[in-house]
Motif scaffolding. Structure first.
Motif, mmCIF file in Angstrom:
data_model
loop_
_atom_site.group_PDB
_atom_site.id
_atom_site.type_symbol
_atom_site.label_atom_id
_atom_site.label_comp_id
_atom_site.label_asym_id
_atom_site.label_seq_id
_atom_site.Cartn_x
_atom_site.Cartn_y
_atom_site.Cartn_z
ATOM 1 N N SER A 63 4.230 8.676 4.348
ATOM 2 C CA SER A 63 3.649 8.260 5.022
ATOM 3 C C SER A 63 3.732 8.655 6.356
ATOM 4 C CB SER A 63 2.816 6.674 5.246
ATOM 5 O OG SER A 63 2.325 6.190 5.835
ATOM 6 N N GLU A 64 3.061 8.987 7.103
ATOM 7 C CA GLU A 64 2.626 8.821 9.091
ATOM 8 C C GLU A 64 2.712 8.075 9.522
ATOM 9 O OE1 GLU A 64 -0.696 10.891 9.939
ATOM 10 O OE2 GLU A 64 -0.030 13.378 8.963
ATOM 11 N N SER A 65 2.792 6.544 9.028
ATOM 12 C CA SER A 65 3.356 5.058 10.286
ATOM 13 C C SER A 65 4.332 4.909 9.644
ATOM 14 C CB SER A 65 1.498 4.945 9.945
ATOM 15 O OG SER A 65 2.393 3.252 9.833
ATOM 16 N N SER A 66 4.219 4.285 10.669
ATOM 17 C CA SER A 66 5.927 3.639 10.999
ATOM 18 C C SER A 66 5.883 2.629 9.978
ATOM 19 C CB SER A 66 6.451 3.582 12.213
ATOM 20 O OG SER A 66 5.299 2.869 12.858
ATOM 21 N N PHE A 67 4.401 2.011 9.945
ATOM 22 C CA PHE A 67 4.267 0.308 9.240
ATOM 23 C C PHE A 67 4.641 0.899 7.494
ATOM 24 C CE2 PHE A 67 1.147 -2.434 7.032
ATOM 25 C CZ PHE A 67 2.172 -3.042 7.465
ATOM 26 N N SER A 68 4.784 2.008 6.993
ATOM 27 C CA SER A 68 4.885 1.972 5.537
ATOM 28 C C SER A 68 6.149 1.881 5.690
ATOM 29 C CB SER A 68 4.238 3.863 5.315
ATOM 30 O OG SER A 68 2.865 4.094 6.163
ATOM 31 N N ARG A 69 7.149 2.378 6.380
ATOM 32 C CA ARG A 69 8.658 1.944 6.205
ATOM 33 C C ARG A 69 8.659 0.445 5.843
ATOM 34 N NH1 ARG A 69 9.454 5.138 10.627
ATOM 35 N NH2 ARG A 69 9.818 3.641 12.097
ATOM 36 N N GLN A 70 7.877 -0.307 5.803
ATOM 37 C CA GLN A 70 7.618 -1.815 5.346
ATOM 38 C C GLN A 70 7.546 -2.220 4.137
ATOM 39 O OE1 GLN A 70 8.831 -3.880 7.522
ATOM 40 N NE2 GLN A 70 9.338 -2.478 9.264
ATOM 41 N N LEU A 71 6.890 -1.136 3.909
ATOM 42 C CA LEU A 71 6.106 -1.159 2.122
ATOM 43 C C LEU A 71 7.165 -1.643 1.394
ATOM 44 C CD1 LEU A 71 3.056 1.105 2.467
ATOM 45 C CD2 LEU A 71 3.231 -1.570 1.873
ATOM 46 N N SER A 72 7.524 -2.349 0.677
ATOM 47 C CA SER A 72 8.502 -2.717 -0.833
ATOM 48 C C SER A 72 7.762 -1.983 -2.352
ATOM 49 C CB SER A 72 8.818 -3.303 -0.765
ATOM 50 O OG SER A 72 9.778 -3.443 0.090
ATOM 51 N N CYS A 73 7.952 -1.244 -3.112
ATOM 52 C CA CYS A 73 7.837 -0.388 -4.420
ATOM 53 C C CYS A 73 8.725 -0.048 -5.198
ATOM 54 C CB CYS A 73 7.199 0.554 -4.375
ATOM 55 S SG CYS A 73 6.307 1.383 -5.695
ATOM 56 N N GLN A 74 8.174 -0.996 -6.614
ATOM 57 C CA GLN A 74 9.312 -1.509 -7.531
ATOM 58 C C GLN A 74 8.029 -1.116 -9.100
ATOM 59 O OE1 GLN A 74 10.591 -5.638 -7.958
ATOM 60 N NE2 GLN A 74 11.318 -5.856 -6.112
ATOM 61 N N GLY A 87 14.028 2.468 -0.712
ATOM 62 C CA GLY A 87 14.317 1.806 -0.473
ATOM 63 C C GLY A 87 14.276 0.528 -0.065
ATOM 64 N N GLY A 88 15.455 -0.644 0.341
ATOM 65 C CA GLY A 88 14.986 -1.444 1.357
ATOM 66 C C GLY A 88 14.416 -2.537 0.250
ATOM 67 N N ALA A 89 13.926 -1.915 -0.857
ATOM 68 C CA ALA A 89 12.812 -3.061 -1.675
ATOM 69 C C ALA A 89 13.836 -4.420 -2.066
ATOM 70 C CB ALA A 89 12.514 -2.911 -3.266
ATOM 71 N N PRO A 90 13.184 -5.150 -2.613
ATOM 72 C CA PRO A 90 14.375 -6.722 -2.768
ATOM 73 C C PRO A 90 14.682 -6.356 -4.166
ATOM 74 C CG PRO A 90 12.175 -7.818 -2.083
ATOM 75 C CD PRO A 90 11.805 -6.113 -2.170
ATOM 76 N N ASP A 91 15.749 -6.798 -4.384
ATOM 77 C CA ASP A 91 16.561 -6.755 -5.702
ATOM 78 C C ASP A 91 15.717 -7.305 -7.485
ATOM 79 O OD1 ASP A 91 18.398 -5.117 -4.604
ATOM 80 O OD2 ASP A 91 19.659 -7.198 -4.725
ATOM 81 N N VAL A 92 14.608 -8.857 -6.526
ATOM 82 C CA VAL A 92 14.251 -9.683 -7.353
ATOM 83 C C VAL A 92 12.312 -8.978 -8.183
ATOM 84 C CG1 VAL A 92 15.685 -11.759 -7.192
ATOM 85 C CG2 VAL A 92 13.264 -11.211 -5.718
ATOM 86 N N GLN A 93 12.156 -10.061 -9.110
ATOM 87 C CA GLN A 93 10.932 -8.931 -8.778
ATOM 88 C C GLN A 93 9.595 -9.680 -7.858
ATOM 89 O OE1 GLN A 93 9.680 -9.394 -13.283
ATOM 90 N NE2 GLN A 93 7.818 -9.274 -12.538
ATOM 91 N N LEU A 94 8.915 -8.795 -7.286
ATOM 92 C CA LEU A 94 8.033 -8.453 -5.903
ATOM 93 C C LEU A 94 6.969 -9.702 -6.485
ATOM 94 C CD1 LEU A 94 7.077 -5.719 -4.906
ATOM 95 C CD2 LEU A 94 8.748 -6.952 -3.609
ATOM 96 N N THR A 95 6.211 -10.097 -7.794
ATOM 97 C CA THR A 95 5.251 -10.860 -8.027
ATOM 98 C C THR A 95 5.334 -11.074 -9.885
ATOM 99 O OG1 THR A 95 3.713 -12.091 -8.453
ATOM 100 C CG2 THR A 95 3.935 -9.038 -8.844
ATOM 101 N N ASP A 96 5.314 -12.160 -9.842
ATOM 102 C CA ASP A 96 5.154 -12.387 -11.547
ATOM 103 C C ASP A 96 3.586 -12.410 -12.369
ATOM 104 O OD1 ASP A 96 7.716 -13.756 -11.577
ATOM 105 O OD2 ASP A 96 7.164 -16.243 -11.080
ATOM 106 N N ARG A 97 3.230 -11.777 -12.162
ATOM 107 C CA ARG A 97 1.660 -11.488 -12.114
ATOM 108 C C ARG A 97 2.102 -9.953 -13.148
ATOM 109 N NH1 ARG A 97 -3.731 -11.216 -9.592
ATOM 110 N NH2 ARG A 97 -4.764 -10.520 -10.788
ATOM 111 N N VAL A 98 1.515 -10.045 -14.545
ATOM 112 C CA VAL A 98 1.113 -9.293 -15.176
ATOM 113 C C VAL A 98 0.579 -8.124 -15.336
ATOM 114 C CG1 VAL A 98 2.839 -10.662 -16.967
ATOM 115 C CG2 VAL A 98 0.771 -10.768 -17.280
#
Length: 434
Positions: A63-74, A87-98
């Motif tokens: 992304s062209e936005s520096s804010f995108s570096r704050q996004l985490s994907c799993q 990179g930088g995403a938490p080691d645990v699951q982001l949400t329990d929503r299925v």
């Protein structure tokens, strides 16, 4: 300053609320777009994922936005295994929503906003989220952009307001200081000066008020002086005639003294009555009502008949119109007409005639006396001034009362010398209203 600060604070609260809502909407849309982008890249096999038993592959978020570096994907398999993460995403699951959609969760003690997308073809669940703390910092950055200029501008604005108000109020303060320093009896006009239009209008209004108060005070002072002087004369006569009665045994002298006493009492009584009438005329409430002027004139003539007979004067009425009902103030009109008739009786010679004529919009009183000269007409509004041919029992208030009553009723008093001798005084009505 309080009002300005309150408005500024309200604006900050409103902007903070609206900015927070807008940031939430925009960033939620970014989560949605990022999740679909990752899903699309997976479908095109531009992103490779690992096996659930091995370490997850790294997923780049471009992304062209520096804010995108704050996004985490799993990326998780539908059976619960992680196969990829950014990179930088938490080691645990982001949400329990299925199921698909937005949700909030606590990751490592920090609140997160997460969007979940399910790709059934690939058998994976894509989760993209960001920390709510980051969102709060964005909102706070916007508020800082408002609060810092406000913190600097408010003191400057306060100083400008203070100086402007002080300068604007200075002329009024000087005017107040000048008025406080005046003596109670000083009703002279405030001198002209350079002042704003608002203060100039106040100065003119005060000068008008001072002028009216001074005129009213002069009238009251003259009224009191003249009344005291005029009452003093009959009272002195009463004392003199009383002493004559006490000291003399001559029946003729005693009769003359009693006649003089009676004249003094009559003069004093008429003066007191006219003083009261003048006070009532000048202070009475001005209320109009339909009044039958012919009936009013008949009642007035009937009331004054004994006085006319005493003077050997004939008193009659004459009407030349059928409808003489007019909208007027009956008390003021009756007071004016009574004084005109009394003056006519006083001015009439023995065996003379006084005629009250009601015609159209005028009520006229005609007598056979000597009439009033131009000089006497000029001083008709001067209180306690009697004509050269006036009765010694007169007070000099009759025509003043008439003029004052007609002025309050917006009417006119017309004096006319008749060709065969005598005086005609008319009370003219204006548009049917005295």
């Amino acid at each position: 300053m309080v009002a300005t600060s309150a408005v500024w604070l309200f604006a900050v609260i409103w902007i903070q609320t609206s900015t927070r809502a807008e940031v939430e909407r925009v960033l939620d849309a970014r989560l949605y777009e990022a999740a679909h982008m990752v899903s699309s890249l997976l479908a095109d096999r531009q992103i490779e994922v690992g096996q659930a038993e091995t370490s997850p592959n790294a997923i780049p978020l471009q992304s062209e936005s520096s804010f995108s570096r704050q996004l985490s994907c799993q990326i998780w398999t539908l059976d619960g295994g992680i196969v990829g993460q950014s990179g930088g995403a938490p080691d645990v699951q982001l949400t329990d929503r299925v199921s698909e959609g937005y949700s909030q969760s606590v990751v490592n003690g920090e609140p997160w906003r997460v969007y979940t997308l399910i790709n059934k073809e690939l058998g994976v669940r894509v989760m993209v989220g960001d920390s709510l703390g980051v969102r709060h910092r964005l909102v706070w950055d916007v508020l800082e952009g408002l609060l810092l200029p406000g913190a600097l501008a408010l003191p400057i604005l306060g100083a400008i307001l203070w100086l402007s108000v002080a300068k604007g109020m200075a002329p009024l303060e000087r005017l107040a200081f000048a008025l406080r320093g005046r003596a109670p009896d000083d009703l002279s006009a405030i001198p002209d000066g350079v002042s704003p239009p608002e203060i100039e209008s106040v100065r003119q209004a005060l000068n008008t008020l001072f002028s009216r108060v001074a005129a009213a005070r002069n009238i009251e002072r003259d009224f009191t002086t003249y009344a005291a002087h005029e009452l003093k004369t009959p009272l002195a006569g009463l004392r003199t005639q009383t002493q004559i009665l006490r000291l003399s045994d001559d029946p003729k002298i005693r009769k003359n003294a009693l006649d003089a006493l009676e004249r003094s009492v009559d003069r004093t009584d008429r003066m007191v009555r006219q003083l009261l009438e003048l006070s009532f005329v000048e202070k009475s409430e001005l209320a109009f009502e339909d009044t039958d002027l012919h009936q009013l004139a008949i009642e007035l003539v009937t009331d004054l008949l004994p006085f006319a007979k005493e003077k050997s004067v004939t008193l009659e009425t004459q009407r030349s119109a059928e409808n003489l009902v007019r909208s007027t103030n009956p008390f003021l009109f009756e007071t004016a007409l009574r004084n005109i008739i009394e003056n006519a009786i006083h001015a009439s010679p023995e065996c003379g005639e006084v005629l009250v004529v009601l015609e159209g919009n005028a009520v006229s009183v005609k007598d056979q006396g000597p009439g009033m000269s131009d000089e006497e007409l000029e001083m008709m509004n001067t209180r306690f001034k009697r004509g050269h041919e006036g009765s010694p029992n007169g007070s000099g208030l009759g025509l003043t009362i008439v003029a004052s009553a007609m002025e309050r009723l917006d009417g006119r008093v017309v004096f006319e010398r008749m060709k065969n001798g005598g005086q005609c005084v008319s009370l003219h009505l204006i548009n049917g209203v005295v």
